[in-house]
Scaffold this motif. Sequence first.
Motif, PDB file in Angstrom:
ATOM      1  N   PHE C 209       0.837  -1.203   0.000  1.00 47.30           N
ATOM      2  CA  PHE C 209       0.000   0.000   0.000  1.00 47.30           C
ATOM      3  C   PHE C 209       0.869   1.249   0.000  1.00 47.30           C
ATOM      4  N   LEU C 210       0.567   2.159  -0.907  1.00 49.82           N
ATOM      5  CA  LEU C 210       1.264   3.454  -0.918  1.00 49.82           C
ATOM      6  C   LEU C 210       0.239   4.566  -0.784  1.00 49.82           C
ATOM      7  N   HIS C 211       0.519   5.450   0.132  1.00 47.27           N
ATOM      8  CA  HIS C 211      -0.347   6.611   0.343  1.00 47.27           C
ATOM      9  C   HIS C 211       0.413   7.845  -0.134  1.00 47.27           C
ATOM     10  N   ILE C 212      -0.020   8.402  -1.248  1.00 49.08           N
ATOM     11  CA  ILE C 212       0.737   9.493  -1.876  1.00 49.08           C
ATOM     12  C   ILE C 212      -0.086  10.775  -1.847  1.00 49.08           C
ATOM     13  N   LEU C 213       0.462  11.778  -1.194  1.00 56.81           N
ATOM     14  CA  LEU C 213      -0.225  13.073  -1.141  1.00 56.81           C
ATOM     15  C   LEU C 213      -0.034  13.795  -2.476  1.00 56.81           C
ATOM     16  N   ALA C 214      -1.157  14.167  -3.094  1.00 59.67           N
ATOM     17  CA  ALA C 214      -1.121  14.783  -4.419  1.00 59.67           C
ATOM     18  C   ALA C 214      -1.940  16.069  -4.396  1.00 59.67           C
ATOM     19  N   PRO C 215      -1.310  17.198  -4.116  1.00 61.34           N
ATOM     20  CA  PRO C 215      -2.065  18.436  -4.006  1.00 61.34           C
ATOM     21  C   PRO C 215      -2.852  18.758  -5.278  1.00 61.34           C
ATOM     22  N   CYS C 216      -4.000  19.412  -5.055  1.00 56.58           N
ATOM     23  CA  CYS C 216      -4.919  19.722  -6.147  1.00 56.58           C
ATOM     24  C   CYS C 216      -5.198  21.228  -6.110  1.00 56.58           C
ATOM     25  N   PRO C 217      -4.594  21.990  -7.000  1.00 59.29           N
ATOM     26  CA  PRO C 217      -4.777  23.452  -6.929  1.00 59.29           C
ATOM     27  C   PRO C 217      -6.234  23.869  -7.095  1.00 59.29           C
ATOM     28  N   GLY C 219      -8.991  22.251  -6.168  1.00 62.45           N
ATOM     29  CA  GLY C 219      -9.788  21.989  -4.979  1.00 62.45           C
ATOM     30  C   GLY C 219      -9.260  22.713  -3.749  1.00 62.45           C
ATOM     31  N   TRP C 220      -7.953  22.788  -3.662  1.00 60.82           N
ATOM     32  CA  TRP C 220      -7.361  23.358  -2.453  1.00 60.82           C
ATOM     33  C   TRP C 220      -7.373  24.881  -2.492  1.00 60.82           C
ATOM     34  N   GLY C 221      -7.656  25.412  -3.669  1.00 65.00           N
ATOM     35  CA  GLY C 221      -7.631  26.865  -3.805  1.00 65.00           C
ATOM     36  C   GLY C 221      -6.234  27.409  -3.642  1.00 65.00           C
ATOM     37  N   SER C 222      -5.281  26.711  -4.249  1.00 67.16           N
ATOM     38  CA  SER C 222      -3.880  27.144  -4.144  1.00 67.16           C
ATOM     39  C   SER C 222      -3.397  27.559  -5.524  1.00 67.16           C
ATOM     40  N   PRO C 223      -2.365  28.393  -5.571  1.00 63.20           N
ATOM     41  CA  PRO C 223      -1.843  28.787  -6.882  1.00 63.20           C
ATOM     42  C   PRO C 223      -1.377  27.549  -7.667  1.00 63.20           C
ATOM     43  N   VAL C 224      -1.671  27.520  -8.959  1.00 61.24           N
ATOM     44  CA  VAL C 224      -1.355  26.306  -9.743  1.00 61.24           C
ATOM     45  C   VAL C 224       0.117  25.945  -9.698  1.00 61.24           C
ATOM     46  N   GLU C 225       0.963  26.971  -9.579  1.00 60.51           N
ATOM     47  CA  GLU C 225       2.394  26.656  -9.627  1.00 60.51           C
ATOM     48  C   GLU C 225       2.910  26.137  -8.281  1.00 60.51           C
ATOM     49  N   LYS C 226       2.046  26.138  -7.252  1.00 63.51           N
ATOM     50  CA  LYS C 226       2.514  25.765  -5.909  1.00 63.51           C
ATOM     51  C   LYS C 226       2.249  24.303  -5.561  1.00 63.51           C
ATOM     52  N   THR C 227       1.855  23.509  -6.533  1.00 65.49           N
ATOM     53  CA  THR C 227       1.506  22.119  -6.236  1.00 65.49           C
ATOM     54  C   THR C 227       2.645  21.370  -5.550  1.00 65.49           C
ATOM     55  N   VAL C 228       3.827  21.464  -6.128  1.00 65.99           N
ATOM     56  CA  VAL C 228       4.963  20.739  -5.557  1.00 65.99           C
ATOM     57  C   VAL C 228       5.413  21.412  -4.259  1.00 65.99           C
ATOM     58  N   THR C 229       5.331  22.735  -4.248  1.00 68.50           N
ATOM     59  CA  THR C 229       5.681  23.476  -3.027  1.00 68.50           C
ATOM     60  C   THR C 229       4.804  23.007  -1.865  1.00 68.50           C
ATOM     61  N   LEU C 230       3.518  22.864  -2.123  1.00 69.08           N
ATOM     62  CA  LEU C 230       2.607  22.421  -1.064  1.00 69.08           C
ATOM     63  C   LEU C 230       2.946  21.013  -0.612  1.00 69.08           C
ATOM     64  N   SER C 231       3.261  20.187  -1.558  1.00 71.28           N
ATOM     65  CA  SER C 231       3.642  18.818  -1.223  1.00 71.28           C
ATOM     66  C   SER C 231       4.847  18.836  -0.283  1.00 71.28           C
ATOM     67  N   ARG C 232       5.792  19.699  -0.598  1.00 70.90           N
ATOM     68  CA  ARG C 232       6.991  19.785   0.228  1.00 70.90           C
ATOM     69  C   ARG C 232       6.651  20.375   1.599  1.00 70.90           C
ATOM     70  N   LEU C 233       5.825  21.429   1.572  1.00 69.97           N
ATOM     71  CA  LEU C 233       5.462  22.059   2.842  1.00 69.97           C
ATOM     72  C   LEU C 233       4.712  21.071   3.732  1.00 69.97           C
ATOM     73  N   ALA C 234       3.923  20.210   3.122  1.00 72.21           N
ATOM     74  CA  ALA C 234       3.193  19.221   3.916  1.00 72.21           C
ATOM     75  C   ALA C 234       4.161  18.353   4.704  1.00 72.21           C
ATOM     76  N   VAL C 235       5.286  18.045   4.097  1.00 69.36           N
ATOM     77  CA  VAL C 235       6.289  17.226   4.789  1.00 69.36           C
ATOM     78  C   VAL C 235       7.049  18.068   5.809  1.00 69.36           C
ATOM     79  N   LEU C 236       7.411  19.276   5.409  1.00 71.45           N
ATOM     80  CA  LEU C 236       8.249  20.095   6.293  1.00 71.45           C
ATOM     81  C   LEU C 236       7.462  20.646   7.490  1.00 71.45           C
ATOM     82  N   THR C 237       6.140  20.764   7.336  1.00 70.67           N
ATOM     83  CA  THR C 237       5.334  21.152   8.493  1.00 70.67           C
ATOM     84  C   THR C 237       4.895  19.925   9.285  1.00 70.67           C
ATOM     85  N   ARG C 238       5.246  18.758   8.773  1.00 67.74           N
ATOM     86  CA  ARG C 238       4.979  17.470   9.434  1.00 67.74           C
ATOM     87  C   ARG C 238       3.507  17.088   9.424  1.00 67.74           C
TER      88      ARG C 238
END
Lengths: 386, 545, 309
Positions: C209-217, C219-238
Amino acid sequence: MILVTKLMNGNEAAALAVKLCKAQVVCAYPITPQTSLVENIAEMWATGNFPGEYISVESEYSALSYVVGAAYAGARTFTATSSQGLAYMHELLHWASGARLPIVLVNVNRALGAPWSLEPDQGDSLSQRDTGWIQLYCSNVQEIMDTVILAFRLAEEARTPCMVVYDGFTLSHTYEVVDFPNQEEVDQFLSPPPQEALFHPSRPETIQSVTDYRYLARVVQAGHRAMLQVPDALKKIGRSFSRIFGRDYFLLKETGLEEAKTVFVATGAIAQTVESFLPLLDGEEVFGYLQLKLFRPLPEKEIITAFSRENIEKLIIIDRNLSRGMGGIFAQEIRALLQGTAFRGKIFELNLAGGIDLTLELLQRGMAKVAEQKDGDEKIIWGVDL
Amino acid sequence: MKLTNYKNMFPLSPTIEFVPTPANKTGLWRFLTPVLRENLAPCRALCPLESAIPLWMEKVAGGDWEGAWKLMEQFNPFPALTGYACYQFCRSGCNREKWDEAVAIRDIEKALGQWRHKNYRLPGTREDGTGKKSAGENGVSPRVVVIGSGPSGLSCAYYLNRMGAEVTILESEPVAGGLLATGIPDCRLPREILDRELEILQGEGIAIRCGTGVNGGLLNDLAQQYDAILLAVGASRESSLGVPGDDHADVTGALSFLKGINFGHRSVPAGTVVVIGGGNAAVDAASAAARGGAKDVFLIYRRSEEVMPAHPEEVKAARDAGVKFLFNMILDRIHGSGAIEKVSLSKVQPTQRGGKIRRIPGTELVIKCQMVIGATGQQSNLPGLISLPEVAGGDMVSFRDKGCFLLAAGDALTGPSNLASAIFSGRLAALKLAQALWPRDFDLQLPAAPATMNKAEPVSFTSLNPYLYSQHRVLMHPQEEADRCFGCGTCRSCGVCWAFCPDLAVKYLGGIPEFNLDYCKGCGICVAECPTGVLSMEEVDDPGN
Amino acid sequence: MGNTVFEETLVGKIEQDEFMLSGHNACPGCGAALTVRLMMKALKDRAVIVIPASCWSIISGVNPLRCLETVVLHCPFPAAAAVGSGIKKGLLAVGDQDTQVVILAGDGGTFDIGLQGLSGAAERNEDILFVCYDNEAYMNTGMQKSSATPYGSASTTTPAPRIKPNPKKDIMAIMAAHQIPYAATATIAFPQDLISKVNRAIDLKGFRFLHILAPCPQGWGSPVEKTVTLSRLAVLTRIFPLFEIEDGKRYRLTYHPSVHLPLENYFGLQKRFSSLGPREVEQARENVDYYWGELCRKSGCSEDCCRYS
């Protein structure tokens, strides 16, 4: 041909037929009254007497999903259920027929709740009428055994899933003497597995992807046209079956229609019951009876031909099911079918919905009501009073 | 028995001819387009040499010293000198400071200079065959004389020589190097480094003649013999202090004091030394006096430390050497008849640079001292040599109608500045002279002012993606330290834009990426993720769109 | 060339070959598209991908398009785990031992409607790889809440101010409780980690089983270019730690963030969290700290930095 006879019940007969057909992937979830069917397969599988894989899963939904997957890959597949279980499979029934997967499914009729009941009402299978599955109804244990074998061949040739239906307890748990086919005979009749896979691992395709009407309308129509070929195909397959096994199975079974004024129409175990009651009915009148085996597709030509005889004045259609607000489902289908044909008689509905057992007394009471029914009276003659 | 197959009776779902999605040109969805364009790194924006620091950093990080040198040479042929003595303006802008610690750019530059020094093969032993490139118009190499062997003169000589000129350097002092030899203490620039640099220049074929002062008459003679003359004569005329007693024999200028120390023919009194001024020369002189044995050294500056022109690095060095700073004070008078006895000072109102100095009455104080060093300004040596205002203005003139081009460079042109600016000035002079000496087929190997310098804003920290780097403070090994460089504004071919593209619209084979605009939906992830800020989303007229 | 510090850590060396095609119909900046692109680098062309109803029902290609260089089989929403198990069993029945069967389900098809089939298949230890690309709501239908939607998120079915009051379902704990051979989390900002986990998974037998966080600009209402940034922030904010679990017992943190960013950095980029007040952020922080602490305990990590400061 070495004739072996055995005493067995309907579920055992179905299980043995699945084994003889060399189903490769059998996946099921137990439910009364189907339980002993899967237990029989599990027992054979556990003791090394089953040629395929048997998997016990956590729900009917997953059971049919599982065989859908196995059928995608080309495996010969089988599952079985009853009642609520079949209803739970509903979504996957559509999927299997849409994908033209030759899955064979046994449904042992049992009433759908609420309230909870184990009675052999046919509402479970009939409410899946429009899922695109071939439906074959059986009237005795021998027929269950033989129909399962027929179903695998029919499903794989028509690339259409096939449901074999019989009554809970009255057939599933009732012991009868059965002529037991041997493996060589079945192998003659049925080509060895696997069937044809939907994909090949080295061929990149996106199977069953989202589509618009241009493709979907063709899928639907192709499925319909394939269904329309089933009656003729089943006749031919039936002839092939009788050459090998010495037993005849066709779309309908009819008795006495050449002279009868009144004809009983029934399916499943009730058909066998009616047949056995015919000699016991009083009076001078000649009765006929017709057992409907193939319900989907409905064998239009054969039914119309059967009932277009001038001597037939009354059809008494016995339904152990009910479409609330309309009536017995077989009755409605036949009414609709005979509209505008040479049939000039009247159609009466004896309804046993709720799983009422057909006794001689009940049949006679029904016939009495038929005799006194006038225009404007309630269409349905009920098996019990409210 | 043969089984009957009725399969053909049953229509199947139609077969699908699958079409790979590249048929679907999703680039049509795009509003903004990723553009890869080199942007100005903040270090480079601050570098007087406009050195493409991130580019040679990348080479060093990859262990390619040769490649690093080739890039470095275009901006600065003397990284060993700057590696020791530059004030590293670059480092104060380093974006890495906001992540962990600024990259030690000068240390890497020094290491590259040392590499150059170690690997340079003198003529006859060199393997690469580099040297003179092109002769002049008629197949004869242009002859250039450079007057003054300070950094600007050396820099100009280096480049012209590389381009094919025959270059002679004339130096009035007995040793070459200008302020490098006379003004910068040995502790900041070891003598052997300068000697090796001069050795290499001579090895390249440049003649250096020391002890040859040039006056107006000799200049005319030189104009007869040479095709071009560069006046890199410096700015060593020191202003007098302009107070009573400033003509005392023990009052000296900072430059002559430093020269005397460096040449070993001047000693530092054991008592107290007072230095007047706030420039680098003043601070250098104060440091030298303190290290040379003076008991107390006071540096008097008429404004505050914040506005003092000397580089903070120098100020720190002076403090470390024991120099005491007196700010917002002004020299009134130097007392003493035989020897200097004392100086009197006054406090002044704090002012910004350029503001008028006002004494605060009644704040006079006296410091007993044995020596006063004045460093209140240096003037160009040009006027003593030539009176053409165009030359003083930095224009190239055709001298004496002999077709001899004349140009000034370095401190002589700009007034006192710093090592890096002087080298830059020499480079620009070489460029100008080359355009005159090879007017037609001028195959320029030198960067002019880089195009990026014209762009307003250097790459800011916020346009980077530092999270792709783990955090480390300065590393000792130069190659490892160079690897810490973010490479602001340059493409490092890291492939991050490719790795993170959801639309597979970036083509990357290990080099500079290309964008496939047929499929780029313009999401901008590549720009957001680019660790160096070399990408931007822009409105682009796309013929395919 | 390149920055070695950089190569060793967060991006690393990524397989060049692609098994996904351009021109797919994912929205601009789609994290799910990138997830599969990276995943396919490990799976290559010898896998059968089973997709229940999800964004990938569309992305993989509307008839007759296809964007993956391998077989894709679609199936009903709740059915993925069972259909995939059946395909594997069917392939074995027809003599194919090698082809990997990979389920690619969204969070709805995993956490919600797919959970029964997932649990069943995991309990039977079916020989399949189940990949959940988690965009934390029903995104194909436009941001309706799922049980993977985190605490405090607005959605079209939990609109502000009635934001989702319950924490995200702990699917990894559920999978660990099944004692399957391998379960891991991954996300697109850490591509090498993601690919190596897929590789690790396909080298094993049984249910993975793999659980992969895949941000969705969208749905999340985030800037389209921040998808990978959000993924990283999710890890760095724990809020989304990277770890793996073997046999439901052995936990291991696969990436220990050297920086610990405040949750506000992550929330601030997303409109779905825009109605959070300080109290809610504090609650979210408590949830994250608790989860991280538990994870550190289970994985035997005793570093000081694991304590929230």
